[in-house]
Design an enzyme around this catalytic site. Structure first.
Site, PDB file in Angstrom:
ATOM      1  N   CYS A  71       0.844  -1.191   0.000  1.00  0.00           N
ATOM      2  CA  CYS A  71       0.000   0.000   0.000  1.00  0.00           C
ATOM      3  C   CYS A  71       0.883   1.246   0.000  1.00  0.00           C
ATOM      4  O   CYS A  71       1.780   1.393   0.816  1.00  0.00           O
ATOM      5  CB  CYS A  71      -0.898  -0.050   1.227  1.00  0.00           C
ATOM      6  SG  CYS A  71      -1.251   1.525   1.977  1.00  0.00           S
ATOM      7  N   GLU A  72       0.614   2.139  -0.952  1.00  0.00           N
ATOM      8  CA  GLU A  72       1.489   3.299  -1.104  1.00  0.00           C
ATOM      9  C   GLU A  72       1.241   4.363  -0.035  1.00  0.00           C
ATOM     10  O   GLU A  72       2.033   5.273   0.133  1.00  0.00           O
ATOM     11  CB  GLU A  72       1.341   3.912  -2.497  1.00  0.00           C
ATOM     12  CG  GLU A  72       0.011   4.578  -2.766  1.00  0.00           C
ATOM     13  CD  GLU A  72      -0.081   5.070  -4.217  1.00  0.00           C
ATOM     14  OE1 GLU A  72       0.660   4.559  -5.065  1.00  0.00           O
ATOM     15  OE2 GLU A  72      -0.917   5.949  -4.465  1.00  0.00           O
ATOM     16  N   HIS A  73       0.146   4.238   0.689  1.00  0.00           N
ATOM     17  CA  HIS A  73      -0.144   5.230   1.733  1.00  0.00           C
ATOM     18  C   HIS A  73       0.578   4.932   3.033  1.00  0.00           C
ATOM     19  O   HIS A  73       0.892   5.822   3.798  1.00  0.00           O
ATOM     20  CB  HIS A  73      -1.653   5.309   1.996  1.00  0.00           C
ATOM     21  CG  HIS A  73      -2.439   5.685   0.775  1.00  0.00           C
ATOM     22  ND1 HIS A  73      -3.633   5.093   0.435  1.00  0.00           N
ATOM     23  CD2 HIS A  73      -2.173   6.580  -0.201  1.00  0.00           C
ATOM     24  CE1 HIS A  73      -4.075   5.622  -0.689  1.00  0.00           C
ATOM     25  NE2 HIS A  73      -3.207   6.512  -1.097  1.00  0.00           N
ATOM     26  N   HIS A  74       0.803   3.647   3.310  1.00  0.00           N
ATOM     27  CA  HIS A  74       1.378   3.269   4.610  1.00  0.00           C
ATOM     28  C   HIS A  74       2.631   2.407   4.494  1.00  0.00           C
ATOM     29  O   HIS A  74       3.206   2.027   5.509  1.00  0.00           O
ATOM     30  CB  HIS A  74       0.332   2.509   5.431  1.00  0.00           C
ATOM     31  CG  HIS A  74      -0.923   3.298   5.679  1.00  0.00           C
ATOM     32  ND1 HIS A  74      -2.074   3.126   4.934  1.00  0.00           N
ATOM     33  CD2 HIS A  74      -1.190   4.288   6.562  1.00  0.00           C
ATOM     34  CE1 HIS A  74      -3.000   3.963   5.356  1.00  0.00           C
ATOM     35  NE2 HIS A  74      -2.501   4.676   6.344  1.00  0.00           N
ATOM     36  N   GLN A 112      -5.076  -0.701  -4.416  1.00  0.00           N
ATOM     37  CA  GLN A 112      -5.675  -1.889  -5.032  1.00  0.00           C
ATOM     38  C   GLN A 112      -6.493  -1.541  -6.278  1.00  0.00           C
ATOM     39  O   GLN A 112      -6.510  -2.291  -7.255  1.00  0.00           O
ATOM     40  CB  GLN A 112      -6.543  -2.604  -3.987  1.00  0.00           C
ATOM     41  CG  GLN A 112      -7.071  -3.948  -4.474  1.00  0.00           C
ATOM     42  CD  GLN A 112      -7.931  -4.637  -3.430  1.00  0.00           C
ATOM     43  OE1 GLN A 112      -7.662  -4.510  -2.234  1.00  0.00           O
ATOM     44  NE2 GLN A 112      -8.955  -5.346  -3.853  1.00  0.00           N
ATOM     45  N   HIS A 140      -5.739  -5.860   3.777  1.00  0.00           N
ATOM     46  CA  HIS A 140      -4.753  -4.786   3.900  1.00  0.00           C
ATOM     47  C   HIS A 140      -4.196  -4.713   5.321  1.00  0.00           C
ATOM     48  O   HIS A 140      -4.953  -4.501   6.273  1.00  0.00           O
ATOM     49  CB  HIS A 140      -5.389  -3.439   3.527  1.00  0.00           C
ATOM     50  CG  HIS A 140      -5.715  -3.328   2.069  1.00  0.00           C
ATOM     51  ND1 HIS A 140      -5.077  -2.443   1.235  1.00  0.00           N
ATOM     52  CD2 HIS A 140      -6.584  -4.027   1.281  1.00  0.00           C
ATOM     53  CE1 HIS A 140      -5.553  -2.583   0.000  1.00  0.00           C
ATOM     54  NE2 HIS A 140      -6.461  -3.534   0.011  1.00  0.00           N
ATOM     55  N   CYS A 142      -2.629  -2.407   6.577  1.00  0.00           N
ATOM     56  CA  CYS A 142      -2.825  -1.076   7.169  1.00  0.00           C
ATOM     57  C   CYS A 142      -4.195  -0.958   7.830  1.00  0.00           C
ATOM     58  O   CYS A 142      -4.397  -0.101   8.682  1.00  0.00           O
ATOM     59  CB  CYS A 142      -2.599   0.029   6.136  1.00  0.00           C
ATOM     60  SG  CYS A 142      -3.706  -0.022   4.728  1.00  0.00           S
TER      61      CYS A 142
HETATM   62 ZN   LIG Z   1      -2.720   1.613   3.534  1.00  0.00          ZN
END
Ligand SMILES: [Zn+2]
Length: 181
Positions: A71-74, A112, A140, A142
């Site tokens: 995941c590119e956010h976390h 995703q 996920h 995250c």
């Molecule tokens: Zn994430």
């Protein structure tokens, strides 16, 4: 990269010089190179090399392709199953290549939704397929380890192109074949 990983270890309150952590920066670097190795692969090229002429216009499905992505956010993993279907028009793909395309896009920083779309569009092009459908079901980390801490929720995303989008019967056939356990 090892310098930076060492700095992160110190930042979180660890002692990067203790025995168990001495080789950790090296290991993390190696592992990230593998987990995010998709940047070095050109999925389109990979597919173009595995096109075969075959007089088939029925739906072809590859189910339950395992995917591991980040995941590119976390910068935390998400992982699950990818299902791919397509209807050829006289040209088919070598079956293992579909899984490799999913892998090449998964091994990058992703969300995703985009991952699903990229796989579908890449499969559509080289053979000018009649239609392509891709579904990903993933968990996920995250969501599981932080934030809402929901361990059992599965996120499902889909991308439908060509006849999979325009023809509800085709879409239904795909969904039935893929999602029935
Ligand atoms: Zn994430």
């Amino acid at each position: 990269m090892q310098q930076e990983i060492r700095a992160i270890l110190a930042k979180i309150g660890e002692n990067p010089d203790r025995e168990g952590l001495l080789d950790t920066p090296k290991r993390v670097e190696k592992s990230l190179e593998h987990i995010l190795g998709g940047y070095k692969i050109n999925p389109q090229e990979l597919l173009e090399k595995a096109v075969f002429s075959e007089n088939i216009d029925e739906m072809i499905i590859v189910k339950d392709i395992e995917i591991y992505s980040m995941c590119e956010h976390h910068l935390l993993p998400f992982f699950g199953k990818c299902h791919i279907g397509y209807i050829p028009r006289g040209k088919i793909y070598g079956v293992s290549k579909l899984a490799r395309v999913a892998d090449a896009f998964a091994r990058r920083l992703q969300v995703q939704e985009r991952l699903t779309q990229q796989i579908a569009e890449t499969i559509m092009k080289p053979i000018n397929a009649d239609g392509v459908g891709v579904i990903i079901e993933a968990k996920h980390m995250c969501m599981m380890m932080r934030g809402v801490e929901k361990q059992d929720s599965v996120m499902t995303t889909s991308a439908m192109l060509g006849s999979f989008r325009s023809d509800s019967k085709t879409r239904e056939e795909f969904l039935n074949l893929v999602l029935k356990k």
